[in-house]
Structures are given as C-alpha cells and as structure tokens.
Write an enzyme that holds these catalytic residues in place. Structure first.
Site, PDB file in Angstrom:
ATOM      1  N   GLY A 198       0.846  -1.191   0.000  1.00 41.10           N
ATOM      2  CA  GLY A 198       0.000   0.000   0.000  1.00 41.10           C
ATOM      3  C   GLY A 198       0.876   1.233   0.000  1.00 41.10           C
ATOM      4  N   GLN A 245       2.944   9.970   0.854  1.00 39.74           N
ATOM      5  CA  GLN A 245       4.224   9.247   0.929  1.00 39.74           C
ATOM      6  C   GLN A 245       5.090   9.508  -0.302  1.00 39.74           C
ATOM      7  OE1 GLN A 245       2.344   5.285   2.133  1.00 39.74           O
ATOM      8  NE2 GLN A 245       4.310   5.252   3.215  1.00 39.74           N
ATOM      9  N   CYS A 267       5.736   0.015   7.368  1.00 39.89           N
ATOM     10  CA  CYS A 267       5.411   1.207   6.591  1.00 39.89           C
ATOM     11  C   CYS A 267       6.631   1.614   5.769  1.00 39.89           C
ATOM     12  CB  CYS A 267       5.010   2.334   7.541  1.00 39.89           C
ATOM     13  SG  CYS A 267       4.573   3.852   6.688  1.00 39.89           S
ATOM     14  N   LEU A 268       6.429   1.880   4.493  1.00 43.82           N
ATOM     15  CA  LEU A 268       7.559   2.250   3.631  1.00 43.82           C
ATOM     16  C   LEU A 268       8.193   3.571   4.073  1.00 43.82           C
ATOM     17  CD1 LEU A 268       6.184   1.222   0.112  1.00 43.82           C
ATOM     18  CD2 LEU A 268       7.727  -0.050   1.617  1.00 43.82           C
ATOM     19  N   HIS A 327      -4.535   1.333   7.289  1.00 47.40           N
ATOM     20  CA  HIS A 327      -3.200   1.935   7.418  1.00 47.40           C
ATOM     21  C   HIS A 327      -3.064   3.122   6.452  1.00 47.40           C
ATOM     22  CE1 HIS A 327       1.343   1.496   7.931  1.00 47.40           C
ATOM     23  NE2 HIS A 327       1.241   2.259   6.852  1.00 47.40           N
ATOM     24  N   GLU A 328      -3.481   2.905   5.199  1.00 47.35           N
ATOM     25  CA  GLU A 328      -3.340   3.968   4.189  1.00 47.35           C
ATOM     26  C   GLU A 328      -4.321   5.115   4.461  1.00 47.35           C
ATOM     27  OE1 GLU A 328      -0.752   3.779   2.565  1.00 47.35           O
ATOM     28  OE2 GLU A 328      -0.406   1.651   2.974  1.00 47.35           O
ATOM     29  N   HIS A 346      -2.806   7.346   6.868  1.00 43.38           N
ATOM     30  CA  HIS A 346      -1.810   8.240   6.255  1.00 43.38           C
ATOM     31  C   HIS A 346      -2.475   9.516   5.747  1.00 43.38           C
ATOM     32  CE1 HIS A 346       2.143   6.455   6.149  1.00 43.38           C
ATOM     33  NE2 HIS A 346       1.698   5.295   5.694  1.00 43.38           N
TER      34      HIS A 346
HETATM   35 ZN    ZN Z   1       2.566   3.456   5.773  1.00 44.20          ZN
END
Ligand code: ZN
Length: 187
Positions: free
Chosen positions: A46, A51, A96-97, A138-139, A142
């Site tokens: 995701g 991001q 998380c990236l 999660h997204e 963000h």
């Molecule tokens: Zn993340």
C-alpha cells in the site's frame, strides 16, 4: 511510469491531513501509475499520496503478492471514507515504507466498509476483510496524517526512538529511493 522518492517519518507532509481531490486529470492518472510502480519497487502492499509528497486523498493497494490474496486486484482509492468498522478485531503485523525496518503487531478492526472514487470519479463501495482491510486502514490513516507508530505503547515508542531518529536523519541504508529533505514536495 516512474519510481519516485518516498517521504519518511519526520517529513512534515506525512503529518498533514490531505486535501480532497476535486478533479482527475492526466497528471493524476500518471501519479497513480507512479504510486503503483514506487510501491512495488519497494515491495510494499500500500502507498498513500503523501508518501510521495503529494497532498491529496489518494492511496493505492495491492495485496496480490501475499500468499492467499493472489486474486485481489490492485486498486487506487480516491477520496476514501471508512463508513463502518467491525466490532471484531484482529492482530496483524504492520510495517510502513516511510518507517523502514519497524514491524509490529497491531490490533485493529477485522473488516471495514469503505467508499471511494475511481479515476473516472465514479463512486464505489467495498467490504474489506483481513489483510485487505488492514492495508486500507493503514493507508487511510496516512491521509489523515496518522502513522502506525502512533498506536505504539510507551515502551515500544521508547524502544524505537533511536531508530526513528536515524530514519529522520536519513542515516539508514534504504532499499528504495527516499525523499532528500524534510520539505520534499513533488512539483
Ligand atoms: Zn505506511
């Protein structure tokens, strides 16, 4: 399509609530393609628009590389809303990236009912369960400026403080392109 740098924990844009998308043009469609490519290059499932430095309510999800989820189609969600969440919860490990090398189990609702728009600005709803629901939550967080580490208890926060400082100062070896400055923004 191109791979674009990913913003990191500490970057201001990850703490800002993103803006509603009012119209989709070719640039937006190109950005969504870039988001998919950037996410896959980093082995993520995701990625939210902030991001990659973009202050818009868009995220992409692709859980199909995960065993048992091969049939799930990649999806881009524009202006998503979580309409309802299940009372039943489940514990799933998250990463998380934008916060590399931290993975922790988090308890969240097991399923969510979500509305969103596609690139034609057509509205859809979907009932998501298990990992798919987890990535969406999660997204979605963000897009509100919330990170999964915000749910950590004080012990965990303490445990990862040094690591988070390293991320913020870019003193790790990153496996994918990352934003260079804390004020990085796509022009
Ligand atoms: Zn993340």
């Amino acid at each position: 399509m191109s791979i674009v740098p990913i913003t990191l924990c500490g970057d201001k844009i990850l703490r800002k609530k993103t803006a509603i998308v009012t119209d989709i043009d070719d640039k937006t469609i190109g950005i969504i393609a870039d988001m998919f490519e950037t996410m896959r290059n980093a082995n993520g499932v995701g990625l939210a628009a902030n991001q990659i430095g973009l202050n818009q309510q868009i995220f992409v999800v692709d859980v199909s590389p995960v065993e048992g989820y091969e049939k799930y189609k990649p999806i881009a969600m524009i202006n998503p809303r979580i309409i309802s969440k299940s009372d039943e919860t489940t514990s799933i490990e998250e990463g998380c990236l934008s916060i590399p090398e931290i993975r922790e189990e988090l308890i969240r609702p097991k399923s969510v009912f979500v509305s969103f728009y596609d690139v034609n600005m057509k509205e859809h709803t979907v009932e998501a369960d298990e990992l798919f629901a987890r990535v969406i939550q999660h997204e979605y967080d963000h897009l509100q400026g919330t990170l999964f580490i915000d749910y950590f208890n004080d012990d965990l926060k303490k445990q990862y403080k040094k690591h988070l400082d390293k991320i913020k100062k870019r003193k790790l070896d990153f496996d994918y392109p990352i934003s260079e400055t804390t004020d990085y923004l796509i022009k």
